[in-house]
Design an enzyme around this catalytic site. Structure first.
Site, short mmCIF file in Angstrom:
data_model
loop_
_atom_site.label_atom_id
_atom_site.label_comp_id
_atom_site.label_asym_id
_atom_site.label_seq_id
_atom_site.Cartn_x
_atom_site.Cartn_y
_atom_site.Cartn_z
N GLN A 124 -10.64 -7.96 -5.56
CA GLN A 124 -9.46 -8.36 -5.20
C GLN A 124 -9.20 -9.77 -4.52
O GLN A 124 -8.37 -10.75 -4.40
CB GLN A 124 -8.50 -7.28 -4.71
CG GLN A 124 -7.03 -7.67 -4.46
CD GLN A 124 -6.20 -6.57 -3.71
OE1 GLN A 124 -6.69 -5.48 -3.37
NE2 GLN A 124 -5.08 -6.73 -3.37
N ASP B 288 -7.27 -11.07 -8.33
CA ASP B 288 -5.86 -10.41 -7.99
C ASP B 288 -5.19 -10.44 -9.28
O ASP B 288 -4.72 -11.44 -10.02
CB ASP B 288 -5.19 -11.27 -6.96
CG ASP B 288 -4.12 -10.44 -6.40
OD1 ASP B 288 -3.18 -9.91 -7.20
OD2 ASP B 288 -3.86 -10.48 -5.23
N TYR C 46 5.00 10.29 -3.21
CA TYR C 46 4.42 9.52 -4.44
C TYR C 46 5.49 8.51 -4.88
O TYR C 46 5.19 7.39 -5.46
CB TYR C 46 3.74 10.03 -5.48
CG TYR C 46 2.57 9.32 -6.23
CD1 TYR C 46 1.33 9.06 -5.48
CD2 TYR C 46 2.89 9.09 -7.36
CE1 TYR C 46 0.45 8.36 -6.05
CE2 TYR C 46 1.86 8.21 -8.19
CZ TYR C 46 0.35 8.01 -7.55
OH TYR C 46 -0.73 7.23 -7.93
N LYS D 45 2.91 5.19 -12.59
CA LYS D 45 1.87 5.70 -13.51
C LYS D 45 2.50 6.31 -14.84
O LYS D 45 1.50 6.41 -15.89
CB LYS D 45 1.12 6.98 -12.61
CG LYS D 45 0.47 6.37 -11.50
CD LYS D 45 -0.56 5.95 -11.82
CE LYS D 45 -1.72 5.50 -10.66
NZ LYS D 45 -2.81 4.76 -11.05
N LEU E 117 -9.90 4.37 0.01
CA LEU E 117 -9.10 3.47 1.05
C LEU E 117 -7.52 3.50 0.53
O LEU E 117 -6.81 3.55 1.27
CB LEU E 117 -9.66 1.98 0.74
CG LEU E 117 -10.72 1.51 1.46
CD1 LEU E 117 -10.99 0.29 1.24
CD2 LEU E 117 -10.72 1.73 2.89
P1 NAD Z 1 -9.33 2.24 -3.81
O1 NAD Z 1 -8.41 1.61 -2.67
O2 NAD Z 1 -10.76 2.45 -3.69
O3 NAD Z 1 -8.77 1.41 -4.97
C1 NAD Z 1 -7.78 0.78 -5.53
C2 NAD Z 1 -8.08 -0.82 -5.85
O4 NAD Z 1 -6.88 -1.35 -6.20
C3 NAD Z 1 -8.75 -1.54 -4.91
O5 NAD Z 1 -10.24 -2.03 -5.35
C4 NAD Z 1 -7.93 -2.98 -4.67
O6 NAD Z 1 -8.58 -3.95 -4.26
C5 NAD Z 1 -7.32 -2.86 -6.16
N1 NAD Z 1 -6.22 -3.45 -6.18
C6 NAD Z 1 -5.05 -3.27 -5.45
N2 NAD Z 1 -4.01 -4.25 -5.67
C7 NAD Z 1 -4.53 -5.17 -6.39
C8 NAD Z 1 -4.29 -6.59 -6.92
N3 NAD Z 1 -3.16 -6.94 -6.61
N4 NAD Z 1 -5.36 -7.15 -7.66
C9 NAD Z 1 -6.66 -6.70 -7.84
N5 NAD Z 1 -6.78 -5.28 -7.42
C10 NAD Z 1 -6.13 -5.00 -6.63
O7 NAD Z 1 -8.73 3.84 -4.19
P2 NAD Z 1 -9.01 4.58 -5.54
O8 NAD Z 1 -8.39 5.94 -5.16
O9 NAD Z 1 -10.46 4.30 -5.77
O10 NAD Z 1 -7.87 4.02 -6.66
C11 NAD Z 1 -8.31 3.56 -7.77
C12 NAD Z 1 -7.21 4.07 -8.94
O11 NAD Z 1 -7.23 5.53 -8.99
C13 NAD Z 1 -5.95 3.84 -8.70
O12 NAD Z 1 -5.09 3.36 -9.80
C14 NAD Z 1 -5.47 5.04 -8.06
O13 NAD Z 1 -3.85 5.14 -8.39
C15 NAD Z 1 -5.96 6.16 -8.94
N6 NAD Z 1 -6.35 7.51 -8.41
C16 NAD Z 1 -6.59 7.57 -7.27
C17 NAD Z 1 -6.38 8.90 -6.72
C18 NAD Z 1 -7.10 9.17 -5.26
O14 NAD Z 1 -6.48 10.33 -4.91
N7 NAD Z 1 -7.65 8.44 -4.62
C19 NAD Z 1 -6.22 10.27 -7.62
C20 NAD Z 1 -5.62 9.72 -8.96
C21 NAD Z 1 -5.72 8.32 -9.40
O1 0WE Z 2 -2.78 6.45 -6.53
C1 0WE Z 2 -2.72 6.90 -5.72
C2 0WE Z 2 -2.81 5.99 -4.23
C3 0WE Z 2 -2.02 4.77 -4.81
C4 0WE Z 2 -1.34 3.94 -3.53
C5 0WE Z 2 -2.01 3.85 -2.38
C6 0WE Z 2 -1.45 2.70 -1.18
C7 0WE Z 2 -1.99 2.99 0.08
C8 0WE Z 2 -1.79 1.63 1.03
C9 0WE Z 2 -0.83 2.63 -3.86
N1 0WE Z 2 -0.29 1.83 -3.06
C10 0WE Z 2 -0.63 1.94 -1.67
N2 0WE Z 2 -0.21 1.04 -0.81
C11 0WE Z 2 -0.74 0.86 0.38
O2 0WE Z 2 -0.41 -0.14 1.32
N3 0WE Z 2 -3.13 8.26 -5.38
C12 0WE Z 2 -3.27 9.10 -6.40
C13 0WE Z 2 -3.46 8.72 -4.02
C14 0WE Z 2 -2.28 9.20 -3.44
O3 0WE Z 2 -1.50 8.51 -2.72
C15 0WE Z 2 -0.11 9.33 -2.50
C16 0WE Z 2 -0.70 10.61 -2.92
C17 0WE Z 2 -1.86 10.51 -3.43
C18 0WE Z 2 -2.54 11.75 -4.07
C19 0WE Z 2 0.84 8.95 -2.10
C20 0WE Z 2 1.82 10.06 -1.74
C21 0WE Z 2 1.59 11.31 -2.06
C22 0WE Z 2 0.44 11.59 -2.67
#
Ligand code: NAD
Ligand code: 0WE
Length: 264
Positions: free
Chosen positions: A40, A66, A159, A166, A198
């Site tokens: 990013q 980005d 959320y 989503k 993260l």
């Molecule tokens: P993560 O923070 O490791 O990954 C999120 C990524 O999004 C990061 O690499 C960040 O650099 C990138 N990103 C955000 N804004 C961006 C931008 N403007 N340009 C380019 N990249 C950008 O967290 P994760 O949990 O691995 O998230 C990955 C995907 O999985 C997301 O779509 C998230 O919604 C989805 N997801 C996460 C969970 C969970 O509980 N962690 C559950 C279901 C789905």
């Molecule tokens: O998709 C996600 C996380 C998405 C996410 C997380 C952040 C944290 C930092 C999107 N934007 C941001 N912006 C930030 O500044 N998940 C599925 C993980 C997640 O996030 C939640 C959840 C779960 C599960 C937020 C509220 C309630 C449940």
């Protein structure tokens, strides 16, 4: 020989070794796939190049992107096409809403700007990557994969606007699948259970959510990025040649539960 031997993938969304995209990269590499990455911003560059090296990949194939910038998206494919004559797979593992959107009541937290940013970064970016990557994916059995969450269809407290984003993302998967199917490109989503990454670390009460999943899921546990990675490898490989437009849950079964009783 791995079941992805000869495939070339672009993975978007690595921010740390706990990222879901990192679990996906690990599984792809194990199955013989060659991988290019994006990061990013400069802050994340070294983490991504280190992951690339540790997986035995060519870390020159790590590009800034980005996803809010059409120019940066175009530059990724312009640069990648100098190195590779084609691309089989795009993984989109990106989600973002301004932090204040993810706390408090839905009506209270939502703003026009928060809506626009979350939909741009979390949903439009999938279509944007597909559009820009399409020329490189011609004439192969291509696959596009994104990551979603069950709050697209079922309300999860806090959320908020990300649930709407989503829902848009999952619909985008279906429209892309219908549009790109005639060109042999499949488009799918994995709906993952909560994982401590993260993106999750900053969420208030996230630990509570994980311990709820440990009690309320049929498997009585949360899922790992390795499990999500293995499903991603399957969906992006020719083993899944008959699957497109689908959202596959990797959530220890959580989504099937209509009601959960406290066991103690
Ligand atoms: P993560 O923070 O490791 O990954 C999120 C990524 O999004 C990061 O690499 C960040 O650099 C990138 N990103 C955000 N804004 C961006 C931008 N403007 N340009 C380019 N990249 C950008 O967290 P994760 O949990 O691995 O998230 C990955 C995907 O999985 C997301 O779509 C998230 O919604 C989805 N997801 C996460 C969970 C969970 O509980 N962690 C559950 C279901 C789905
Ligand atoms: O998709 C996600 C996380 C998405 C996410 C997380 C952040 C944290 C930092 C999107 N934007 C941001 N912006 C930030 O500044 N998940 C599925 C993980 C997640 O996030 C939640 C959840 C779960 C599960 C937020 C509220 C309630 C449940």
């Amino acid at each position: 020989m791995g079941f992805m031997a000869g495939k070339r993938a672009l993975i978007v969304g690595v921010a740390s070794n706990r990222s879901i995209a990192s679990g996906i990269a690990e599984a792809f590499a194990r199955e013989g796939c060659e991988i290019a990455f994006t990061y990013q911003n400069e802050k994340l560059k070294s983490r991504v190049t280190k992951l690339s090296e540790s997986l035995g990949q060519n870390s020159d194939l790590c590009y800034p992107c980005d996803v809010s910038s059409d120019e940066e998206i175009d530059a990724v494919f312009a640069n990648l096409s100098k190195e590779w004559d084609g691309l089989d797979i795009i993984v989109h593992s990106v989600g973002f809403a301004p932090r204040e959107q993810l706390a408090g009541g839905f009506v209270e937290s939502i703003t026009r700007e928060g809506f626009q940013i979350s939909h741009d970064i979390s949903a439009y970016s999938l279509a944007a990557l597909a559009k820009a990557g399409l020329p490189m994916m011609q004439g192969r059995n291509g696959a596009i994969l994104t990551l979603t969450y069950n709050a697209a269809t079922q309300v999860v407290p806090n959320y908020n606007v990300m649930g709407l984003a989503k829902a848009s993302l999952e619909s985008c998967v279906r429209f892309l699948a219908a549009d790109l199917g005639p060109q042999g490109i499949r488009v799918n989503a994995i709906s993952a259970g909560a994982v401590k990454t993260l993106a999750a670390a900053g969420i208030g009460g996230f630990r509570k959510m994980l311990s709820y999943a440990e009690k309320a899921s049929p498997l009585r546990r949360t899922v790992t990025i390795e499990e999500i990675g293995n499903t991603a490898a399957f969906l992006c490989s020719d083993l899944a040649s008959g699957i497109t437009g689908e959202t596959t849950f990797v959530d220890a079964g959580s989504n099937i539960m209509g009601m959960v009783f406290d066991e103690d």
